[in-house]
Every structure is written in structure tokens, then in C-alpha cells.
Design a protein around this motif. Structure first.
Motif, PDB file in Angstrom:
ATOM      1  N   MET A  95       0.821  -1.208   0.000  1.00  8.37           N
ATOM      2  CA  MET A  95       0.000   0.000   0.000  1.00  8.37           C
ATOM      3  C   MET A  95       0.857   1.261   0.000  1.00  8.37           C
ATOM      4  O   MET A  95       0.469   2.285  -0.542  1.00  8.37           O
ATOM      5  CB  MET A  95      -0.930   0.006   1.213  1.00  8.37           C
ATOM      6  N   VAL A  96       2.022   1.198   0.650  1.00 11.50           N
ATOM      7  CA  VAL A  96       2.875   2.378   0.781  1.00 11.50           C
ATOM      8  C   VAL A  96       3.926   2.417  -0.315  1.00 11.50           C
ATOM      9  O   VAL A  96       4.181   3.463  -0.916  1.00 11.50           O
ATOM     10  CB  VAL A  96       3.537   2.400   2.175  1.00 11.50           C
ATOM     11  N   LEU A  97       4.560   1.275  -0.587  1.00 11.40           N
ATOM     12  CA  LEU A  97       5.592   1.188  -1.618  1.00 11.40           C
ATOM     13  C   LEU A  97       5.285   0.029  -2.549  1.00 11.40           C
ATOM     14  O   LEU A  97       4.849  -1.038  -2.104  1.00 11.40           O
ATOM     15  CB  LEU A  97       6.975   0.977  -0.987  1.00 11.40           C
ATOM     16  N   PHE A 183      10.533   7.497   0.368  1.00 10.01           N
ATOM     17  CA  PHE A 183       9.160   7.917   0.640  1.00 10.01           C
ATOM     18  C   PHE A 183       8.862   9.341   0.179  1.00 10.01           C
ATOM     19  O   PHE A 183       7.712   9.703  -0.004  1.00 10.01           O
ATOM     20  CB  PHE A 183       8.877   7.791   2.138  1.00 10.01           C
ATOM     21  N   TRP A 184       9.908  10.150   0.014  1.00 10.43           N
ATOM     22  CA  TRP A 184       9.753  11.518  -0.470  1.00 10.43           C
ATOM     23  C   TRP A 184      10.836  11.812  -1.506  1.00 10.43           C
ATOM     24  O   TRP A 184      11.903  11.194  -1.492  1.00 10.43           O
ATOM     25  CB  TRP A 184       9.883  12.526   0.674  1.00 10.43           C
ATOM     26  N   ASN A 297       3.109   8.350   5.287  1.00  9.43           N
ATOM     27  CA  ASN A 297       2.741   8.162   3.886  1.00  9.43           C
ATOM     28  C   ASN A 297       1.622   7.147   3.689  1.00  9.43           C
ATOM     29  O   ASN A 297       1.463   6.604   2.595  1.00  9.43           O
ATOM     30  CB  ASN A 297       3.971   7.726   3.087  1.00  9.43           C
ATOM     31  N   LEU A 298       0.849   6.899   4.726  1.00 11.56           N
ATOM     32  CA  LEU A 298      -0.261   5.956   4.611  1.00 11.56           C
ATOM     33  C   LEU A 298      -1.356   6.523   3.708  1.00 11.56           C
ATOM     34  O   LEU A 298      -1.623   7.727   3.728  1.00 11.56           O
ATOM     35  CB  LEU A 298      -0.836   5.641   5.993  1.00 11.56           C
ATOM     36  N   PRO A 299      -2.003   5.684   2.914  1.00 11.78           N
ATOM     37  CA  PRO A 299      -3.075   6.166   2.030  1.00 11.78           C
ATOM     38  C   PRO A 299      -4.313   6.548   2.837  1.00 11.78           C
ATOM     39  O   PRO A 299      -4.500   6.097   3.973  1.00 11.78           O
ATOM     40  CB  PRO A 299      -3.344   4.954   1.133  1.00 11.78           C
ATOM     41  N   ASP A 300      -5.163   7.372   2.227  1.00 11.77           N
ATOM     42  CA  ASP A 300      -6.412   7.743   2.885  1.00 11.77           C
ATOM     43  C   ASP A 300      -7.380   6.558   2.968  1.00 11.77           C
ATOM     44  O   ASP A 300      -8.171   6.459   3.918  1.00 11.77           O
ATOM     45  CB  ASP A 300      -7.087   8.895   2.131  1.00 11.77           C
ATOM     46  N   TYR A 320       6.028  -3.211  16.040  1.00  8.67           N
ATOM     47  CA  TYR A 320       4.934  -2.471  15.412  1.00  8.67           C
ATOM     48  C   TYR A 320       4.259  -3.309  14.336  1.00  8.67           C
ATOM     49  O   TYR A 320       4.890  -4.173  13.721  1.00  8.67           O
ATOM     50  CB  TYR A 320       5.442  -1.163  14.789  1.00  8.67           C
ATOM     51  N   GLN A 321       2.980  -3.027  14.113  1.00  5.63           N
ATOM     52  CA  GLN A 321       2.234  -3.669  13.039  1.00  5.63           C
ATOM     53  C   GLN A 321       1.272  -2.665  12.420  1.00  5.63           C
ATOM     54  O   GLN A 321       0.840  -1.711  13.076  1.00  5.63           O
ATOM     55  CB  GLN A 321       1.462  -4.889  13.552  1.00  5.63           C
ATOM     56  N   LEU A 322       0.958  -2.891  11.155  1.00  4.87           N
ATOM     57  CA  LEU A 322       0.028  -2.026  10.438  1.00  4.87           C
ATOM     58  C   LEU A 322      -1.325  -2.715  10.406  1.00  4.87           C
ATOM     59  O   LEU A 322      -1.443  -3.843   9.931  1.00  4.87           O
ATOM     60  CB  LEU A 322       0.550  -1.779   9.020  1.00  4.87           C
ATOM     61  N   VAL A 323      -2.356  -2.028  10.937  1.00  8.24           N
ATOM     62  CA  VAL A 323      -3.687  -2.630  11.026  1.00  8.24           C
ATOM     63  C   VAL A 323      -4.717  -1.662  10.457  1.00  8.24           C
ATOM     64  O   VAL A 323      -4.467  -0.462  10.327  1.00  8.24           O
ATOM     65  CB  VAL A 323      -4.057  -2.975  12.492  1.00  8.24           C
TER      66      VAL A 323
END
Length: 336
Positions: A95-97, A183-184, A297-300, A320-323
Motif C-alpha cells: 500500500m505504501v511502496l 518515501f519523499w 505516507n499511509l493512504p487515505d 509495530y504492526q500495520l492494522v
């Protein structure tokens, strides 16, 4: 005109292999790093290459796999778990990269992981050496009429041992500073954290952004590591303030002082006390830089949340985890 079919070779057939493990433990992660994978059990790491990676031109019908043990440390190590494995877990949904950038970040975090493990090894060797010398001296009976202590403690090759820590430590700092570039669109790569903050992060995010706030707070800790290495490497130039390293030494009171280090004109500190602090600061720096870049940089949609794991698993203590952020969803109910 017909398409020419790629011939099937013995290497393309089904098969199996066993990891050359000397310790018990199931596979925790398999991380793709371009032309090879790194496979982690709790206490070991393995490199795996397919015949396609070894011989992409398909010149050898019997090209073999590469399956080799590369380290006696695995997913149970906080360094391994909180660098390369955590990067793999969080970025795997793309989703990010996307793929190319994601693999590039994997490779960079893999490099950072290896440098941190070198720091850890150098730290452990130094700590063991200082403790061994100190313990031997403490356990030695000293006759009252002697003019010199027996078994006066010395850390052998102390400068070399410090170099073996500071060199990969400096490399960690250099590599971590490259992470935001994925990321930028940065103006340039930076060699100091302070420059990255003032010239890139503040213009991008604003002075009050929590990423800016956190990294500003650790500038002194990271700069200290860089300055110590510069004080060693550039001692004969004007680039750095010299690093002073003192082995065990005798005080006028006949007490023996532990090894210390300091930049010239600064207060000395205990080497054995500060090495673990520096290593932990480097791990936090590497981990937080990636986490902060991803979080910024997480999507909306879908709404995602970077969540700290309350109780990390001992076999793979990622932090950490992305949820999915369920609080951002609005559920509609049918009106009667």
C-alpha cells in the motif's frame, strides 16, 4: 510465426530441501531480497537462492539451489525482528511502496541489520574482555608489602575493539539517513540527522510534526556516535575532536579506575556502561525512521493505523504492526 517455448530443464522440476540447521526452531519468516531470500528461524539465519537466481541465462540445465546458514542469530533477536522482519511485515501489502521500492527498502534494512549485529558482536567482545580482566584482578590476593598490584587489569587491543564497534555504528547512521529518500523526493542525501531534519523534514512536514519532534530529540545521541567515530578516524585532521580512550588506570589513592572514553574537553564516561546505550539508540533510530516514514505516507483509503504491539512474541519480537483503523469506518444501518 510461433513463439519459441522455453525448454524445461531438470532444475525446473519439483523438489525439496532442508535447511542446514543445528538448532531446533520453526521458520518464522522468509524475506525476499532481490536475487535471494533470507530465511529466519528463532536462532539462525539462512540464505536461499533458486536456480533462476544463480543462472538467469539458463545456461546450465542442472543449476542447483543455494541453501546456506549465514548467522547464528535469527528472528528472536530484537535487532533482526525490529529491522528487516518488521520492514517485511509492514510493507508486504504494497500500500505504501510498490515492488521495486519495497525490495530496495528490504535491502537497505537488511544492510542496517547486519551492521547492527556487527555492533552487537563488537560490544559483547568488549564487555567480556573488560569484565574478565576486572574479575581476575578482583579475585587476586594482593600482599600488603607489594609495591605493584598483581594481575593489574588491561583490556587487550582496546582501541581496536572500540573501532570494531564505532565503524559499523557510523555505517548504521549513514544508511538510516537514506530511508526517507524512498518515501519523499528529497533535495539530496544527507550525512547528518540535523541536516535531514532542517533541510527536508521540516519543509515537508512542518516544525510541529511528531516525526520532526522525535528525531530532533535524539540528535544529541546520534551525533555523539558520529563524533566519536570521527574523533577516532580523523584524529590527525581538523575534522573531528579527538576521541580519548583510557584503559584501566591507577588513581593516586591506589584505586583502579575502569576504562573510560570521551571527546577531548568533555566529561569521560564508562565504556562498558555506554556501549549498550549506544547500541539501543541505534536500533531505535533505525526502527523509528522506517516506521515514521511509513506512517507519514499511509493512504487515505483503506484507513490504516500503525500500532505498537503490547507484548512482542519472544520467537519474533517485532514491535509495530500495520492494522486497519476501524474507527474511521462509518457503518450504515437500515432505517425502519
Amino acid at each position: 510465426m510461433t513463439n519459441q517455448r522455453v525448454p524445461m530443464y531438470p532444475r525446473d522440476g519439483g523438489g525439496s530441501f532442508k535447511l542446514p540447521s543445528t538448532k531446533e526452531g520453526a521458520i518464522q519468516r522468509m524475506v525476499h531480497l532481490g536475487d535471494f531470500m533470507e530465511v529466519y528461524t528463532p536462532e539462525e539465519s539462512f540464505k536461499v537462492q533458486t536456480p533462476e537466481s544463480v543462472d538467469p541465462a539458463r545456461t546450465n540445465a542442472n543449476a542447483m539451489w543455494v541453501v546456506a546458514k549465514v548467522a547464528d542469530v535469527g528472528s528472536a533477536s530484537p535487532i533482526v525482528a525490529r529491522t528487516i522482519i518488521q520492514a517485511h511485515d509492514i510493507l508486504r501489502d504494497r500500500m505504501v511502496l510498490k515492488d521495486d521500492a519495497r525490495i530496495a527498502v528490504h535491502k537497505l534494512m537488511h544492510k542496517i541489520k547486519n551492521s547492527l549485529l556487527q555492533c552487537e558482536l563488537a560490544q559483547d567482545i568488549y564487555l567480556e574482555s573488560e569484565h574478565k580482566a576486572g574479575d581476575l584482578f578482583s579475585s587476586t590476593d594482593q600482599p600488603a608489602n607489594e609495591k605493584a598490584y598483581k594481575n593489574f587489569p588491561v583490556v587487550p587491543a582496546i582501541d581496536e575493539k572500540i573501532t570494531n564497534f564505532l565503524t559499523p555504528a557510523r555505517r548504521v547512521v549513514t544508511d538510516v539517513l537514506q530511508v526517507p529518500g524512498f518515501f519523499w523526493d528529497l533535495k539530496r542525501q544527507h550525512s547528518t540527522l540535523d541536516n535531514l531534519i532542517t533541510k527536508e523534514l521540516i519543509p515537508l512536514l512542518g516544525r510541529d510534526h511528531r516525526m520532526v519532534d522525535f528525531f530532533t530529540s535524539i540528535v544529541p545521541d546520534i551525533s555523539r556516535i558520529v563524533n566519536f567515530r570521527n574523533g577516532q578516524e580523523h584524529v590527525s585532521t581538523t575534522k573531528g575532536t579527538p576521541l580519548v580512550i583510557r584503559n584501566f588506570f591507577l588513581l593516586p589513592t591506589n584505586e583502579v579506575h575502569v576504562p573510560i572514553w570521551n571527546l577531548e574537553d568533555e566529561q569521560p564516561t564508562s565504556i562498558v556502561d555506554e556501549l549498550p546505550i549506544m547500541l539501543n539508540n541505534l536500533l531505535i533510530f533505525a526502527e523509528t525512521m522506517l516506521i515514521a516514514c511509513i506512517e507519514s505516507n499511509l493512504p487515505d483509503f483503506p484507513p490504516m493505523l500503525m500500532q505498537q504491539i503490547e507484548v512482542p512474541k519472544p520467537l519474533c519480537p517485532v514491535k509495530y504492526q500495520l492494522v486497519v483503523d476501524a474507527s474511521k469506518f462509518q457503518l450504515r444501518t437500515n432505517k425502519t
